[in-house]
Design a protein around this motif. Structure first.
Motif, PDB file in Angstrom:
ATOM      1  N   ILE A 112       5.318   8.586  25.856  1.00 22.90           N
ATOM      2  CA  ILE A 112       6.636   9.026  25.447  1.00 22.90           C
ATOM      3  C   ILE A 112       7.573   9.407  26.858  1.00 22.90           C
ATOM      4  N   PRO A 113       6.683  10.402  27.573  1.00 21.24           N
ATOM      5  CA  PRO A 113       7.467  10.991  28.714  1.00 21.24           C
ATOM      6  C   PRO A 113       7.890   9.856  29.737  1.00 21.24           C
ATOM      7  N   ARG A 114       6.883   9.047  29.845  1.00 19.19           N
ATOM      8  CA  ARG A 114       7.294   7.869  30.811  1.00 19.19           C
ATOM      9  C   ARG A 114       8.403   6.822  30.348  1.00 19.19           C
ATOM     10  N   LEU A 115       8.611   6.740  29.050  1.00 15.96           N
ATOM     11  CA  LEU A 115       9.788   6.224  28.389  1.00 15.96           C
ATOM     12  C   LEU A 115      11.040   6.883  28.564  1.00 15.96           C
ATOM     13  N   ARG A 116      10.742   8.161  28.264  1.00 16.44           N
ATOM     14  CA  ARG A 116      12.051   8.974  28.597  1.00 16.44           C
ATOM     15  C   ARG A 116      12.595   9.044  30.006  1.00 16.44           C
ATOM     16  N   GLU A 117      11.516   9.018  30.894  1.00 21.21           N
ATOM     17  CA  GLU A 117      12.223   9.010  32.341  1.00 21.21           C
ATOM     18  C   GLU A 117      12.660   7.485  32.702  1.00 21.21           C
ATOM     19  N   ALA A 118      12.170   6.756  32.166  1.00 23.79           N
ATOM     20  CA  ALA A 118      12.717   5.279  32.455  1.00 23.79           C
ATOM     21  C   ALA A 118      14.192   5.168  31.926  1.00 23.79           C
ATOM     22  N   ARG A 119      14.522   5.636  30.674  1.00 23.89           N
ATOM     23  CA  ARG A 119      15.527   5.800  30.103  1.00 23.89           C
ATOM     24  C   ARG A 119      16.016   4.325  29.428  1.00 23.89           C
ATOM     25  N   ILE A 120      15.698   3.312  30.268  1.00 16.98           N
ATOM     26  CA  ILE A 120      16.259   1.984  29.687  1.00 16.98           C
ATOM     27  C   ILE A 120      15.053   1.240  29.581  1.00 16.98           C
ATOM     28  N   ILE A 121      14.805   0.461  28.572  1.00 14.67           N
ATOM     29  CA  ILE A 121      13.637  -0.571  28.293  1.00 14.67           C
ATOM     30  C   ILE A 121      14.388  -1.955  28.358  1.00 14.67           C
ATOM     31  N   LEU A 173      14.514  -7.957  37.803  1.00 14.77           N
ATOM     32  CA  LEU A 173      14.739  -6.557  37.267  1.00 14.77           C
ATOM     33  C   LEU A 173      13.784  -5.590  37.773  1.00 14.77           C
ATOM     34  N   GLN A 174      12.550  -6.096  38.169  1.00 19.76           N
ATOM     35  CA  GLN A 174      11.680  -5.139  38.789  1.00 19.76           C
ATOM     36  C   GLN A 174      12.272  -4.929  40.226  1.00 19.76           C
ATOM     37  N   GLU A 175      12.952  -5.866  40.825  1.00 17.63           N
ATOM     38  CA  GLU A 175      13.152  -5.782  42.246  1.00 17.63           C
ATOM     39  C   GLU A 175      14.454  -4.812  42.125  1.00 17.63           C
ATOM     40  N   ALA A 176      15.350  -4.676  41.253  1.00 18.02           N
ATOM     41  CA  ALA A 176      16.262  -3.772  41.015  1.00 18.02           C
ATOM     42  C   ALA A 176      16.074  -2.564  40.583  1.00 18.02           C
ATOM     43  N   GLY A 177      14.443  -2.053  40.324  1.00 16.90           N
ATOM     44  CA  GLY A 177      13.915  -0.856  39.891  1.00 16.90           C
ATOM     45  C   GLY A 177      13.660  -0.427  38.598  1.00 16.90           C
ATOM     46  N   LEU A 178      13.534  -1.543  37.882  1.00 20.54           N
ATOM     47  CA  LEU A 178      13.093  -1.374  36.438  1.00 20.54           C
ATOM     48  C   LEU A 178      11.468  -1.426  36.505  1.00 20.54           C
ATOM     49  N   ARG A 179      10.812  -0.692  35.634  1.00 17.80           N
ATOM     50  CA  ARG A 179       9.495  -0.708  35.494  1.00 17.80           C
ATOM     51  C   ARG A 179       8.964  -0.991  34.211  1.00 17.80           C
ATOM     52  N   VAL A 180       9.764  -1.008  33.114  1.00 22.48           N
ATOM     53  CA  VAL A 180       9.197  -0.910  31.761  1.00 22.48           C
ATOM     54  C   VAL A 180       9.869  -2.190  30.905  1.00 22.48           C
ATOM     55  N   PHE A 181       9.086  -2.936  30.411  1.00 20.79           N
ATOM     56  CA  PHE A 181       9.544  -4.199  29.769  1.00 20.79           C
ATOM     57  C   PHE A 181       9.254  -4.407  28.416  1.00 20.79           C
ATOM     58  N   GLU A 182       9.739  -4.825  27.492  1.00 23.57           N
ATOM     59  CA  GLU A 182       9.481  -5.277  26.151  1.00 23.57           C
ATOM     60  C   GLU A 182       9.519  -6.653  26.131  1.00 23.57           C
ATOM     61  N   ILE A 183       8.535  -7.424  25.787  1.00 22.33           N
ATOM     62  CA  ILE A 183       8.685  -8.881  26.033  1.00 22.33           C
ATOM     63  C   ILE A 183       8.531  -9.106  24.287  1.00 22.33           C
ATOM     64  N   THR A 184       9.723 -10.044  23.781  1.00 23.42           N
ATOM     65  CA  THR A 184       9.780 -10.279  22.556  1.00 23.42           C
ATOM     66  C   THR A 184       8.791 -11.681  22.003  1.00 23.42           C
ATOM     67  N   ALA A 214       0.989  -7.451  32.577  1.00 22.47           N
ATOM     68  CA  ALA A 214       0.208  -6.231  32.443  1.00 22.47           C
ATOM     69  C   ALA A 214      -0.732  -5.944  33.723  1.00 22.47           C
ATOM     70  N   ALA A 215      -0.993  -7.075  34.335  1.00 24.00           N
ATOM     71  CA  ALA A 215      -2.012  -7.181  35.563  1.00 24.00           C
ATOM     72  C   ALA A 215      -1.376  -6.116  36.702  1.00 24.00           C
ATOM     73  N   ASP A 216      -0.071  -6.328  36.693  1.00 25.73           N
ATOM     74  CA  ASP A 216       0.847  -5.350  37.947  1.00 25.73           C
ATOM     75  C   ASP A 216       0.825  -3.877  37.424  1.00 25.73           C
ATOM     76  N   PRO A 217       0.144  -3.186  38.066  1.00 16.87           N
ATOM     77  CA  PRO A 217      -0.137  -1.462  37.687  1.00 16.87           C
ATOM     78  C   PRO A 217       1.044  -0.790  37.781  1.00 16.87           C
ATOM     79  N   ASP A 218       2.189  -1.489  38.414  1.00 23.14           N
ATOM     80  CA  ASP A 218       3.433  -0.856  38.552  1.00 23.14           C
ATOM     81  C   ASP A 218       4.346  -0.882  37.193  1.00 23.14           C
ATOM     82  N   LEU A 219       3.987  -1.931  36.259  1.00 27.99           N
ATOM     83  CA  LEU A 219       4.457  -2.223  35.293  1.00 27.99           C
ATOM     84  C   LEU A 219       4.054  -1.791  33.949  1.00 27.99           C
ATOM     85  N   LEU A 220       4.917  -1.270  32.956  1.00 23.75           N
ATOM     86  CA  LEU A 220       4.616  -0.883  31.639  1.00 23.75           C
ATOM     87  C   LEU A 220       5.065  -1.689  30.743  1.00 23.75           C
ATOM     88  N   VAL A 221       4.272  -2.550  29.900  1.00 22.47           N
ATOM     89  CA  VAL A 221       4.593  -3.723  29.365  1.00 22.47           C
ATOM     90  C   VAL A 221       4.292  -3.709  27.904  1.00 22.47           C
TER      91      VAL A 221
END
Length: 208
Positions: free
Chosen positions: A5-14, A32-43, A57-64
């Motif tokens: 949750i702290p990481r999600l709070r820091e991201a602010r936008i999913i 979107l990753q290039e633009a600076g986003l790091r958290v993604f919800e794949i429906t 999920a293989a990318d350690p910079d992403l929270l998926v």
């Protein structure tokens, strides 16, 4: 509180990625990753979504995470693929066991105080207020927050760059943003600049 949750709070936008093909979803995430986003919800409405989650999920910079998860079996597939959070726009207690066993974060959907209470009682770490805009937007979140001051709320549905600050001020911990960020028409047209401009605008407003 779940440790994510702290990481999600820091991201602010999913960004909520909902496209008609996996290729377009992957393109959206890359831009979107290039633009600076790091958290993604794949429906789960994206074709072959678990395979896409595994690749991302293989990318350690992403929270998926996985969204619109219909049942426990689907949740298990997504968790096995590397999803760190599971989202359903309703209350489904059968999702709790597989998500908790995996150490992942569970977001269950609710609109009314009764539904919020049911979501928390079921074991939700986060309550997804959906569809947020059609039931009052930030004012609705503020009203729920007054009754449930300790609940972590994530409004989704009709959220855009302009109203993100209003949702945060109303008591949302973070927001889900779908079509305003993941515009399939722009992705299909190859308009990377427009997609990234929308992301940068949203991030700029949140950071300000």
């Amino acid at each position: 509180m779940h440790p994510l949750i702290p990481r999600l709070r820091e991201a602010r936008i999913i960004p909520v990625v909902r496209t008609s093909t996996a290729a377009r979803a992957a393109t959206a995430v890359a831009w979107l990753q290039e633009a600076g986003l790091r958290v993604f919800e794949i429906t789960m409405t994206v074709p072959e979504a678990p395979a896409l989650i595994r690749a991302l999920a293989a990318d350690p910079d992403l929270l998926v995470g996985a969204g619109t998860v219909a049942d426990a079996r689907m949740a298990e597939q997504c968790l096995d693929a590397g999803a760190k959070f599971i989202v359903a726009p309703w209350v489904d207690a059968t999702l709790v066991a597989p998500v908790q066993d995996a150490g992942a974060c569970l977001m269950l959907g609710a609109l009314t105080p009764t539904e919020v209470r049911a979501a928390i009682a079921a074991g939700a770490d986060v309550v997804k207020v959906f569809p947020a805009s059609s039931v009052g937007g930030p004012a609705h979140v503020k009203a729920l927050r007054s009754v449930f001051p300790d609940v972590v709320f994530c409004p989704t549905g009709g959220v855009d760059a302009r109203n993100v600050p209003d949702y945060i001020a109303a008591g949302a911990a973070f927001v889900g943003m779908g079509g305003r960020l993941v515009d399939e028409a722009l992705i299909a047209a190859g308009n990377r600049a427009a997609v990234q401009r929308a992301a940068e605008e949203a991030l700029g407003i949140v950071r300000t």
